[in-house]
Enzyme design. Structure first.
Site, PDB file in Angstrom:
ATOM      1  N   GLU A  53     -24.699   0.136  64.497  1.00 25.00           N
ATOM      2  CA  GLU A  53     -25.537  -0.725  63.638  1.00 25.00           C
ATOM      3  C   GLU A  53     -27.009  -0.731  64.026  1.00 25.00           C
ATOM      4  O   GLU A  53     -27.579  -1.776  64.324  1.00 25.00           O
ATOM      5  CB  GLU A  53     -24.956  -2.141  63.625  1.00 25.00           C
ATOM      6  CG  GLU A  53     -23.526  -2.144  63.098  1.00 25.00           C
ATOM      7  CD  GLU A  53     -22.873  -3.529  63.062  1.00 25.00           C
ATOM      8  OE1 GLU A  53     -23.469  -4.493  63.572  1.00 25.00           O
ATOM      9  OE2 GLU A  53     -21.752  -3.629  62.530  1.00 25.00           O
TER      10      GLU A  53
ATOM     11  N   GLU B  80     -13.897   0.344  59.848  1.00 27.53           N
ATOM     12  CA  GLU B  80     -13.704  -1.112  59.982  1.00 27.53           C
ATOM     13  C   GLU B  80     -13.323  -1.733  58.638  1.00 27.53           C
ATOM     14  O   GLU B  80     -13.766  -2.831  58.302  1.00 27.53           O
ATOM     15  CB  GLU B  80     -14.987  -1.773  60.532  1.00 27.53           C
ATOM     16  CG  GLU B  80     -15.473  -1.150  61.834  1.00 27.53           C
ATOM     17  CD  GLU B  80     -16.605  -1.915  62.517  1.00 27.53           C
ATOM     18  OE1 GLU B  80     -16.870  -3.077  62.143  1.00 27.53           O
ATOM     19  OE2 GLU B  80     -17.209  -1.344  63.444  1.00 27.53           O
TER      20      GLU B  80
ATOM     21  N   ASN C 240     -22.108   4.570  64.225  1.00 21.66           N
ATOM     22  CA  ASN C 240     -21.260   3.688  63.424  1.00 21.66           C
ATOM     23  C   ASN C 240     -22.101   2.593  62.780  1.00 21.66           C
ATOM     24  O   ASN C 240     -22.910   1.952  63.467  1.00 21.66           O
ATOM     25  CB  ASN C 240     -20.203   3.057  64.344  1.00 21.66           C
ATOM     26  CG  ASN C 240     -19.128   2.287  63.612  1.00 21.66           C
ATOM     27  OD1 ASN C 240     -18.409   2.854  62.792  1.00 21.66           O
ATOM     28  ND2 ASN C 240     -18.996   0.991  63.909  1.00 21.66           N
TER      29      ASN C 240
ATOM     30  N   ASP D 175     -12.228  -3.723  55.651  1.00 19.31           N
ATOM     31  CA  ASP D 175     -11.592  -4.957  55.186  1.00 19.31           C
ATOM     32  C   ASP D 175     -12.289  -5.387  53.901  1.00 19.31           C
ATOM     33  O   ASP D 175     -13.409  -4.964  53.616  1.00 19.31           O
ATOM     34  CB  ASP D 175     -11.556  -6.076  56.243  1.00 19.31           C
ATOM     35  CG  ASP D 175     -12.907  -6.468  56.807  1.00 19.31           C
ATOM     36  OD1 ASP D 175     -13.942  -6.151  56.189  1.00 19.31           O
ATOM     37  OD2 ASP D 175     -12.932  -7.123  57.869  1.00 19.31           O
TER      38      ASP D 175
ATOM     39  N   HIS E 277     -16.912  -2.834  55.456  1.00 22.16           N
ATOM     40  CA  HIS E 277     -16.619  -4.267  55.289  1.00 22.16           C
ATOM     41  C   HIS E 277     -17.066  -4.649  53.881  1.00 22.16           C
ATOM     42  O   HIS E 277     -18.254  -4.687  53.590  1.00 22.16           O
ATOM     43  CB  HIS E 277     -17.398  -5.107  56.310  1.00 22.16           C
ATOM     44  CG  HIS E 277     -16.951  -4.901  57.718  1.00 22.16           C
ATOM     45  ND1 HIS E 277     -15.718  -5.308  58.170  1.00 22.16           N
ATOM     46  CD2 HIS E 277     -17.565  -4.329  58.779  1.00 22.16           C
ATOM     47  CE1 HIS E 277     -15.604  -5.001  59.460  1.00 22.16           C
ATOM     48  NE2 HIS E 277     -16.697  -4.399  59.854  1.00 22.16           N
TER      49      HIS E 277
END
Ligand SMILES: *[C@@H]1O[C@H](CO)[C@@H](O)[C@H](O)[C@H]1NC(C)=O
Ligand SMILES: *[C@@H]1O[C@H](CO)[C@@H](O)[C@H](O)[C@H]1NC(C)=O
Ligand SMILES: *[C@@H]1O[C@H](CO)[C@@H](O)[C@H](O)[C@H]1NC(C)=O
Length: 363
Positions: A162, A273, A207, A275, A243
């Site tokens: 990030e 990741e 990432n 979701d 996300h």
């Protein structure tokens, strides 16, 4: 008739019967088995163990530790800076070892996560007085100690997590604010040196979130990869966190386009990741779960569509019972593929369909 042909015809008629059954596919369809049967390295999950309620939840562990369900685990917290180097040059490998031991026992891989990030740093880092040179030395020691210690027990490392803001500029962090933009290539250079020292195959990843569709941030990430490549610094892949919010995910076409942009640079991508959270209750209506299933389907389908360069899909993590979402986003939840009593949701079956290239019947 040749016996293998008989077997084939029997299997084929069984398939036709299964295909004729309405709605939700019957019987468990194991996501990692399906992923690996269809060209992916894994279907994986993050797990926040040890030291949490999950660690003693028998049903949670029964699902987690089944390699048909998951072929990869990402430690949600235990390899982050504050846990691995709580005091300067005093390292704690206990939590990371726990995950690696568990994964190896069940034949699962581990995406080691992460080395350089703005958050979950140790107090001695955030409250220290640093020059660019002294903080660079801290970064180098942290990166090289962890990579060297765990070696190729890590399939890959998220070297930097990030780094970018939505407009494609670097975000403020102690690393960027103190060292400047050079912190990015330096971190990968230090990681590369450690990997070369080990002589092992350990992949190095960047990432981030917001790289799942074309846009300024995604373009900036392409440029960071090109910059490393122009300096002959190792980068093997980019993790697309994914996300998402229910009803608010990018289209399959946009997710495919963003991934292809990275693959065209000669590197891999992974969904790291995934979701899809409801931004408000209720989380368990039939209509809401169908939309959520479509959103999961689209993301996994985009990984299938671009081929093997999208190496696998990891969810963060698999159940609403222990999800990070309600604590991070007040009033939001229901983001995962198992519900709060650890039962499979429509999104689970949608992923199974995406992994096999079938149309979504539960969306
Ligand atoms: C090392 O980490 C483990 C796992 O988080 C923790 O239980 C333990 O207390 C830590 N050890 C030290 C000396 O801080
Ligand atoms: C994206 O970049 C372009 C060109 O640099 C700029 O004009 C535009 O405002 C940016 N968009 C966003 C949303 O930051
Ligand atoms: C979780 O799933 C099970 C099985 O589908 C269902 O019986 C239960 O009501 C679900 N829980 C919630 C909160 O919807």
């Amino acid at each position: 008739m040749h016996s293998s042909l008989v077997t084939f015809l029997l299997a084929f008629s069984a398939l036709k019967i299964a295909a004729a059954a309405p709605h939700r596919p019957t019987g468990p369809r194991y996501l990692n088995s399906l992923a690996q049967d269809n060209g992916k390295l894994w279907f994986g999950t993050a797990a926040d163990i040890p030291g949490t309620a999950e660690q003693t939840d028998k049903e949670y562990l029964r699902i987690l530790e089944n390699p048909k369900n998951f072929g990869e685990i990402t430690p949600a917290n235990m390899m982050k800076f504050m846990y691995t180097e709580p005091e300067q040059n005093v390292f704690n490998f206990t939590g990371g070892d726990y995950i690696l031991d568990l994964a190896e026992k069940h034949g699962m891989r581990v995406r080691c996560h992460n080395l350089v990030w703005s958050s979950q740093l140790s107090d001695w880092v955030t409250s220290g007085t640093w020059t660019a040179a002294t903080l660079t030395a801290v970064m180098k020691n942290h990166i090289q100690t962890l990579i060297t210690h765990w070696g190729d027990r890590c399939y890959s490392w998220d070297v930097i997590n990030e780094a970018l803001a939505g407009d494609g500029t670097f975000s403020s962090s102690i690393w960027y604010d103190t060292i400047g933009p050079e912190y990015f290539p330096l971190a990968f250079q230090f990681a590369q040196e450690a990997v070369e020292q080990t002589g092992k195959d350990i992949k190095l990843y960047y990432n981030d979130y917001g790289l799942e569709s074309p846009g300024n941030k995604t373009t900036a990430a392409y440029n960071l990869v090109r910059e490393l490549q122009s300096r002959h610094i190792k980068i093997d892949g980019v993790g697309l966190e994914s996300h998402f919010e229910v009803g608010g995910t990018p289209s399959i076409a946009d997710q495919v386009a963003a991934k292809k942009g990275f693959l065209d640079l000669g590197i891999d991508v992974a969904i790291t990741e995934l979701d899809v959270r409801f931004v408000a209750a209720p989380y368990y209506t039939a209509a809401g779960e169908a939309t959520q299933a479509q959103n999961y389907y689209d993301s996994v389908a985009s990984c299938m569509e671009v081929g093997r360069g999208c190496i696998g899909v990891t969810v963060w993590d698999f159940d609403d019972k222990y999800s990070w979402v309600p604590s991070a986003f007040v009033g939001q939840g229901g983001a995962d593929i198992y519900n709060d009593t650890l039962q499979r949701k429509p999104a689970y079956y949608a992923i199974a369909e995406a992994l096999t290239g079938a149309a979504c019947t539960v969306c």
